[in-house]
Design a protein around this motif. Structure first.
Motif, PDB file in Angstrom:
ATOM      1  N   ALA A 167       0.839  -1.202   0.000  1.00 33.23           N
ATOM      2  CA  ALA A 167       0.000   0.000   0.000  1.00 33.23           C
ATOM      3  C   ALA A 167       0.874   1.253   0.000  1.00 33.23           C
ATOM      4  N   LYS A 168       1.974   1.203   0.727  1.00 28.77           N
ATOM      5  CA  LYS A 168       2.890   2.351   0.763  1.00 28.77           C
ATOM      6  C   LYS A 168       3.518   2.558  -0.614  1.00 28.77           C
ATOM      7  N   GLN A 169       3.916   1.464  -1.271  1.00 22.15           N
ATOM      8  CA  GLN A 169       4.499   1.586  -2.608  1.00 22.15           C
ATOM      9  C   GLN A 169       3.487   2.174  -3.585  1.00 22.15           C
ATOM     10  N   THR A 170       2.248   1.741  -3.476  1.00 23.56           N
ATOM     11  CA  THR A 170       1.201   2.270  -4.342  1.00 23.56           C
ATOM     12  C   THR A 170       0.997   3.765  -4.078  1.00 23.56           C
ATOM     13  N   ALA A 171       0.969   4.134  -2.815  1.00 23.83           N
ATOM     14  CA  ALA A 171       0.816   5.546  -2.462  1.00 23.83           C
ATOM     15  C   ALA A 171       2.000   6.365  -2.968  1.00 23.83           C
ATOM     16  N   GLN A 191      -4.350  30.809 -18.159  1.00 26.12           N
ATOM     17  CA  GLN A 191      -5.134  30.883 -16.929  1.00 26.12           C
ATOM     18  C   GLN A 191      -5.782  29.530 -16.609  1.00 26.12           C
ATOM     19  N   THR A 192      -6.305  28.879 -17.628  1.00 23.95           N
ATOM     20  CA  THR A 192      -6.902  27.562 -17.436  1.00 23.95           C
ATOM     21  C   THR A 192      -5.853  26.566 -16.941  1.00 23.95           C
ATOM     22  N   THR A 193      -4.701  26.620 -17.559  1.00 23.07           N
ATOM     23  CA  THR A 193      -3.620  25.716 -17.172  1.00 23.07           C
ATOM     24  C   THR A 193      -3.145  26.011 -15.754  1.00 23.07           C
ATOM     25  N   GLU A 194      -3.115  27.281 -15.394  1.00 23.05           N
ATOM     26  CA  GLU A 194      -2.724  27.661 -14.028  1.00 23.05           C
ATOM     27  C   GLU A 194      -3.731  27.111 -13.021  1.00 23.05           C
ATOM     28  N   GLY A 195      -5.011  27.191 -13.358  1.00 26.12           N
ATOM     29  CA  GLY A 195      -6.041  26.608 -12.492  1.00 26.12           C
ATOM     30  C   GLY A 195      -5.873  25.100 -12.372  1.00 26.12           C
ATOM     31  N   ASP A 196      -5.558  24.454 -13.506  1.00 30.03           N
ATOM     32  CA  ASP A 196      -5.302  23.007 -13.477  1.00 30.03           C
ATOM     33  C   ASP A 196      -4.086  22.694 -12.605  1.00 30.03           C
ATOM     34  N   ALA A 197      -3.076  23.545 -12.688  1.00 33.32           N
ATOM     35  CA  ALA A 197      -1.868  23.340 -11.879  1.00 33.32           C
ATOM     36  C   ALA A 197      -2.182  23.493 -10.388  1.00 33.32           C
ATOM     37  N   GLN A 198      -3.049  24.434 -10.058  1.00 37.75           N
ATOM     38  CA  GLN A 198      -3.431  24.600  -8.649  1.00 37.75           C
ATOM     39  C   GLN A 198      -4.196  23.373  -8.147  1.00 37.75           C
ATOM     40  N   ARG A 199      -5.097  22.841  -8.979  1.00 36.86           N
ATOM     41  CA  ARG A 199      -5.798  21.614  -8.594  1.00 36.86           C
ATOM     42  C   ARG A 199      -4.814  20.453  -8.483  1.00 36.86           C
ATOM     43  N   ALA A 200      -3.874  20.390  -9.401  1.00 38.56           N
ATOM     44  CA  ALA A 200      -2.858  19.337  -9.351  1.00 38.56           C
ATOM     45  C   ALA A 200      -2.000  19.472  -8.091  1.00 38.56           C
ATOM     46  N   GLN A 201      -1.748  20.704  -7.661  1.00 43.93           N
ATOM     47  CA  GLN A 201      -0.991  20.935  -6.419  1.00 43.93           C
ATOM     48  C   GLN A 201      -1.766  20.377  -5.232  1.00 43.93           C
ATOM     49  N   SER A 202      -3.061  20.623  -5.201  1.00 40.66           N
ATOM     50  CA  SER A 202      -3.898  20.088  -4.116  1.00 40.66           C
ATOM     51  C   SER A 202      -3.891  18.563  -4.121  1.00 40.66           C
ATOM     52  N   ILE A 203      -4.004  17.993  -5.305  1.00 41.56           N
ATOM     53  CA  ILE A 203      -3.993  16.531  -5.425  1.00 41.56           C
ATOM     54  C   ILE A 203      -2.642  15.980  -4.990  1.00 41.56           C
ATOM     55  N   ALA A 204      -1.565  16.620  -5.425  1.00 46.78           N
ATOM     56  CA  ALA A 204      -0.219  16.163  -5.060  1.00 46.78           C
ATOM     57  C   ALA A 204      -0.014  16.252  -3.546  1.00 46.78           C
ATOM     58  N   ASP A 205      -0.502  17.322  -2.938  1.00 49.95           N
ATOM     59  CA  ASP A 205      -0.397  17.456  -1.483  1.00 49.95           C
ATOM     60  C   ASP A 205      -1.172  16.347  -0.778  1.00 49.95           C
ATOM     61  N   ALA A 206      -2.367  16.059  -1.278  1.00 49.08           N
ATOM     62  CA  ALA A 206      -3.178  14.990  -0.680  1.00 49.08           C
ATOM     63  C   ALA A 206      -2.489  13.636  -0.837  1.00 49.08           C
ATOM     64  N   LYS A 207      -1.876  13.412  -1.990  1.00 42.94           N
ATOM     65  CA  LYS A 207      -1.170  12.143  -2.213  1.00 42.94           C
ATOM     66  C   LYS A 207       0.036  12.028  -1.286  1.00 42.94           C
ATOM     67  N   LEU A 209       0.207  13.330   1.702  1.00 40.67           N
ATOM     68  CA  LEU A 209      -0.359  13.006   3.013  1.00 40.67           C
ATOM     69  C   LEU A 209      -0.750  11.531   3.094  1.00 40.67           C
ATOM     70  N   GLN A 210      -1.309  11.003   2.007  1.00 37.35           N
ATOM     71  CA  GLN A 210      -1.658   9.582   1.971  1.00 37.35           C
ATOM     72  C   GLN A 210      -0.410   8.719   2.075  1.00 37.35           C
ATOM     73  N   LEU A 211       0.659   9.150   1.423  1.00 40.11           N
ATOM     74  CA  LEU A 211       1.921   8.410   1.500  1.00 40.11           C
ATOM     75  C   LEU A 211       2.453   8.398   2.923  1.00 40.11           C
ATOM     76  N   ALA A 212       2.404   9.543   3.585  1.00 37.28           N
ATOM     77  CA  ALA A 212       2.886   9.625   4.971  1.00 37.28           C
ATOM     78  C   ALA A 212       2.038   8.737   5.878  1.00 37.28           C
ATOM     79  N   ALA A 213       0.729   8.731   5.671  1.00 36.33           N
ATOM     80  CA  ALA A 213      -0.155   7.889   6.485  1.00 36.33           C
ATOM     81  C   ALA A 213       0.128   6.410   6.228  1.00 36.33           C
ATOM     82  N   ALA A 214       0.363   6.051   4.974  1.00 33.34           N
ATOM     83  CA  ALA A 214       0.670   4.657   4.640  1.00 33.34           C
ATOM     84  C   ALA A 214       1.978   4.225   5.304  1.00 33.34           C
TER      85      ALA A 214
END
Length: 145
Positions: free
Chosen positions: A21-25, A80-96, A98-103
């Motif tokens: 699970a950690k490797q997957t995360a 601007q659209t790409t910047e918004g996508d990058a901000q969402r990707a930043q949130s997703i990367a941060d969440a991932k 956190l999931q890695l640290a929890a794993a």
């Protein structure tokens, strides 16, 4: 003793599952970081391209100026659209991350429990050390010895 060994086997199996699970995360976190990097790079390149076209002044006529203006406007919208996508990707990367640290914490906790179980089994398997008894009449006891 048999139940303790079965528990150790279960803990080791769970430890392997948590490691997977950690490797997957970790893989998901790396992919999210890669996507983020690509989107930031794309956003920056698009912004630079729009700025470069906006600085151009060698238009032959008003139609060319209008066409370049629309092109720059389109590039800015894409940026601007790409910047918004990058901000969402930043949130997703941060969440991932956190999931890695929890794993990793879950895997480490199981590893600790398995090591503790191993020590308990090893300790239970040791033969107790026999201590020597004092010979009778050594003079250190009562006269009744």
């Amino acid at each position: 003793m048999n139940a303790e060994r079965k528990r150790l086997i279960r803990l080791r199996r769970l430890e392997k599952i948590r490691a997977i699970a950690k490797q997957t995360a970790a893989l998901e976190a790396a992919q999210a970081e890669s996507t983020l990097t690509q989107l930031k790079s794309l956003s920056e390149r698009t912004r630079a391209l729009a700025a470069d076209y906006a600085r151009r002044r060698e238009m032959a006529d008003g139609a060319a100026l209008y066409q370049v203006g629309r092109f720059v406007s389109g590039l800015q919208a894409i940026s601007q659209t790409t910047e918004g996508d990058a901000q969402r990707a930043q949130s997703i990367a941060d969440a991932k991350q956190l999931q890695l640290a929890a794993a990793e914490r879950r895997r480490a906790a199981i590893e600790e429990r398995a090591a503790l179980q191993e020590r308990m089994i090893a300790k239970a398997g040791e033969t107790p050390a026999l201590t020597a008894r004092r010979p009778a009449g050594s003079g250190s006891g009562t006269g009744l010895e």
